[in-house]
Design a protein around this motif. Structure first.
Motif, PDB file in Angstrom:
ATOM      1  N   VAL A  87      -6.466  -5.382   4.745  1.00 47.38           N
ATOM      2  CA  VAL A  87      -6.782  -3.673   4.496  1.00 47.38           C
ATOM      3  C   VAL A  87      -7.346  -3.113   5.937  1.00 47.38           C
ATOM      4  O   VAL A  87      -7.087  -2.034   6.288  1.00 47.38           O
ATOM      5  CB  VAL A  87      -7.841  -3.329   3.523  1.00 47.38           C
ATOM      6  CG1 VAL A  87      -8.285  -2.124   3.535  1.00 47.38           C
ATOM      7  CG2 VAL A  87      -7.299  -3.961   2.250  1.00 47.38           C
TER       8      VAL A  87
ATOM      9  N   PHE B 234      -3.233  -4.517  -3.160  1.00 48.01           N
ATOM     10  CA  PHE B 234      -2.814  -3.611  -2.196  1.00 48.01           C
ATOM     11  C   PHE B 234      -1.989  -2.527  -2.715  1.00 48.01           C
ATOM     12  O   PHE B 234      -2.023  -1.366  -2.398  1.00 48.01           O
ATOM     13  CB  PHE B 234      -1.992  -4.327  -0.942  1.00 48.01           C
ATOM     14  CG  PHE B 234      -2.528  -5.530  -0.415  1.00 48.01           C
ATOM     15  CD1 PHE B 234      -3.637  -5.110   0.425  1.00 48.01           C
ATOM     16  CD2 PHE B 234      -2.354  -6.740  -0.637  1.00 48.01           C
ATOM     17  CE1 PHE B 234      -4.326  -6.630   1.019  1.00 48.01           C
ATOM     18  CE2 PHE B 234      -3.067  -7.913   0.273  1.00 48.01           C
ATOM     19  CZ  PHE B 234      -3.980  -7.738   0.680  1.00 48.01           C
TER      20      PHE B 234
ATOM     21  N   LEU C 163      -4.327  -0.372  -4.175  1.00 47.10           N
ATOM     22  CA  LEU C 163      -5.297   0.291  -3.255  1.00 47.10           C
ATOM     23  C   LEU C 163      -4.275   1.643  -2.865  1.00 47.10           C
ATOM     24  O   LEU C 163      -4.846   2.821  -2.774  1.00 47.10           O
ATOM     25  CB  LEU C 163      -5.465  -0.564  -2.254  1.00 47.10           C
ATOM     26  CG  LEU C 163      -6.205   0.141  -0.897  1.00 47.10           C
ATOM     27  CD1 LEU C 163      -7.519   0.668  -1.404  1.00 47.10           C
ATOM     28  CD2 LEU C 163      -6.417  -0.879   0.136  1.00 47.10           C
ATOM     29  N   GLY C 164      -3.062   1.559  -2.610  1.00 51.23           N
ATOM     30  CA  GLY C 164      -2.205   2.600  -2.337  1.00 51.23           C
ATOM     31  C   GLY C 164      -2.272   3.727  -3.221  1.00 51.23           C
ATOM     32  O   GLY C 164      -2.474   4.885  -2.784  1.00 51.23           O
TER      33      GLY C 164
ATOM     34  N   ILE D 254       0.783  -1.165  -0.105  1.00 52.47           N
ATOM     35  CA  ILE D 254      -0.057   0.130  -0.139  1.00 52.47           C
ATOM     36  C   ILE D 254       0.774   1.322  -0.018  1.00 52.47           C
ATOM     37  O   ILE D 254       0.558   2.221  -0.737  1.00 52.47           O
ATOM     38  CB  ILE D 254      -1.006   0.021   1.159  1.00 52.47           C
ATOM     39  CG1 ILE D 254      -2.072  -1.014   0.908  1.00 52.47           C
ATOM     40  CG2 ILE D 254      -1.541   1.259   1.250  1.00 52.47           C
ATOM     41  CD1 ILE D 254      -2.951  -1.344   2.296  1.00 52.47           C
TER      42      ILE D 254
ATOM     43  N   TYR E 259       1.250   3.975  -2.880  1.00 52.75           N
ATOM     44  CA  TYR E 259       0.747   5.480  -2.629  1.00 52.75           C
ATOM     45  C   TYR E 259       1.765   6.464  -3.228  1.00 52.75           C
ATOM     46  O   TYR E 259       1.548   7.597  -3.647  1.00 52.75           O
ATOM     47  CB  TYR E 259       0.672   5.634  -1.174  1.00 52.75           C
ATOM     48  CG  TYR E 259       0.265   6.898  -0.746  1.00 52.75           C
ATOM     49  CD1 TYR E 259      -1.091   7.245  -0.659  1.00 52.75           C
ATOM     50  CD2 TYR E 259       0.955   8.088  -0.431  1.00 52.75           C
ATOM     51  CE1 TYR E 259      -1.612   8.703  -0.106  1.00 52.75           C
ATOM     52  CE2 TYR E 259       0.583   9.325  -0.112  1.00 52.75           C
ATOM     53  CZ  TYR E 259      -0.891   9.459  -0.009  1.00 52.75           C
ATOM     54  OH  TYR E 259      -1.151  10.751   0.319  1.00 52.75           O
TER      55      TYR E 259
END
Length: 358
Positions: free
Chosen positions: A242, A158, A161-162, A48, A52
């Motif tokens: 998560v 993941f 998602l980040g 994540i 990001y």
């Protein structure tokens, strides 16, 4: 943005702790409880964070060069070193870079993430597709750990998602909400509930080898669950990871602390700690009579000390040539190594943690 540096150091320390106590889990329920508690979320949290600070646009020459200098070259160097170490210790005479040694799988996973993100970003529902790929790959027995492909696809949701959290601006809004004491109480309750579930059913988790499900690197049939509903188990584990990651992030300090500076050295800790733990794992001192609660705590504190020691500036100076190599002689275009001119400030500030993935 000290929050991200604090998060990165916490995650890499959990990696070291998990690897340190792994051999204890065979004979100690306490060690297995700690191990399952950590493994449920620590690598998803890493993914994540990496996502990001990733950008989905078409890669330029500098970004493509960094894939080679930050991932491929360090991987080849570290894999060669591991081959030599295993030859000296175990007598192994095989150099097979298609099968990453121990912790090196994450380097290849990062390379795969960087390559596929621009394509995923073109799609309407990239996060949903990443989840479908992660759940679906478990049904394919021919997708294995070669070049970390099965594991990379397994934890791809993941990473995506980040990236989406950054794109949606969720983290900035979440940090304002999470400042309340009630959020920290809720986070502690979530983590405590997971610890209770693990500890209260440890015999079941040991019987079904739950720890292997958290590796995301084997097919469902390889895990002993070839039924059609096995994908639902992975989906549940993704949701659990998560939830636990969010709870951990809610407890991480947002201000500068004594660990903040260590957050810029996570790659050094990640790649070098295995050489310290390897002799301990191979000598067998982490088994049998050395499985008491006192011994477990001693190993945990020793792993924390290893993380701090490997974050020291002297370690970065000594090992920079193999962790962050700059092989200019490989490239025809040397402009990719030049520092880009400073432009206008971006809408989303990435801070110092954008320089390296964990």
């Amino acid at each position: 943005m000290p929050f991200w540096d604090n998060a990165r150091f916490l995650c890499v320390t959990l990696v070291v702790v998990g690897h340190g106590i792994q051999r204890l889990t065979a004979d100690s329920d306490n060690a297995l409880i700690v191990y399952l508690f950590i493994y449920a979320f620590h690598m998803p949290a890493f993914a994540i964070i990496s996502g990001y600070f990733s950008r989905p646009g078409s890669p330029n020459a500098r970004q493509m060069t960094r894939v080679i200098t930050d991932i491929i070259v360090p991987y080849v160097i570290m894999e060669s070193i591991w081959t030599l170490v295993q030859f000296l210790v175990e007598g192994k005479r095989e150099f097979n870079p298609t099968q990453p040694s121990w912790t090196l799988w994450f380097l290849l996973a990062l390379g795969i993430f960087r390559l596929v993100l621009p394509y995923l970003a073109l799609l309407k529902y990239p996060l949903l597709i990443a989840v479908i790929l992660s759940v679906g790959v478990g049904y394919l027995g021919n997708v294995d750990s070669t070049f970390s492909l099965s594991r990379a696809i397994g934890i791809l949701p993941f990473f995506v998602l980040g990236w989406k959290l950054n794109e949606w601006g969720v983290v900035d809004r979440w940090r304002r909400v999470a400042n309340g004491w009630w959020m920290r109480v809720l986070a502690v309750a979530v983590l405590g509930a997971w610890l209770a579930v693990v500890g209260g059913n440890i015999n079941l988790w040991r019987a079904i080898d739950l720890r292997f499900w958290f590796f995301y690197d084997d097919s469902y049939s390889g895990l002993g669950e070839g039924e059609w509903w096995a994908g639902a188990v992975r989906l549940a584990l993704i949701a659990l990871a998560v939830l636990l990651t969010g709870a951990v992030f809610a407890l991480i300090p947002r201000r500068e602390t004594w660990i903040t500076a260590f957050g810029t050295s996570t790659m050094y800790v990640y790649l070098l700690h295995s050489f310290i733990l390897y002799p301990l794992r191979e000598t067998g001192i982490l088994k049998d009579e050395h499985t008491s609660a006192v011994w477990l705590l001693s190993v945990v504190f020793a792993c924390v000390a290893i993380s701090i020691a490997l974050s020291a500036p002297i370690v970065r100076r000594v090992f920079r040539p193999i962790i962050e190599p700059k092989p200019r002689w490989l490239f025809a275009d040397q402009t990719a190594f030049r520092t880009p001119p400073e432009g206008p400030p971006r809408e989303t500030r990435t801070g110092p943690t954008a320089r390296r993935e964990p």
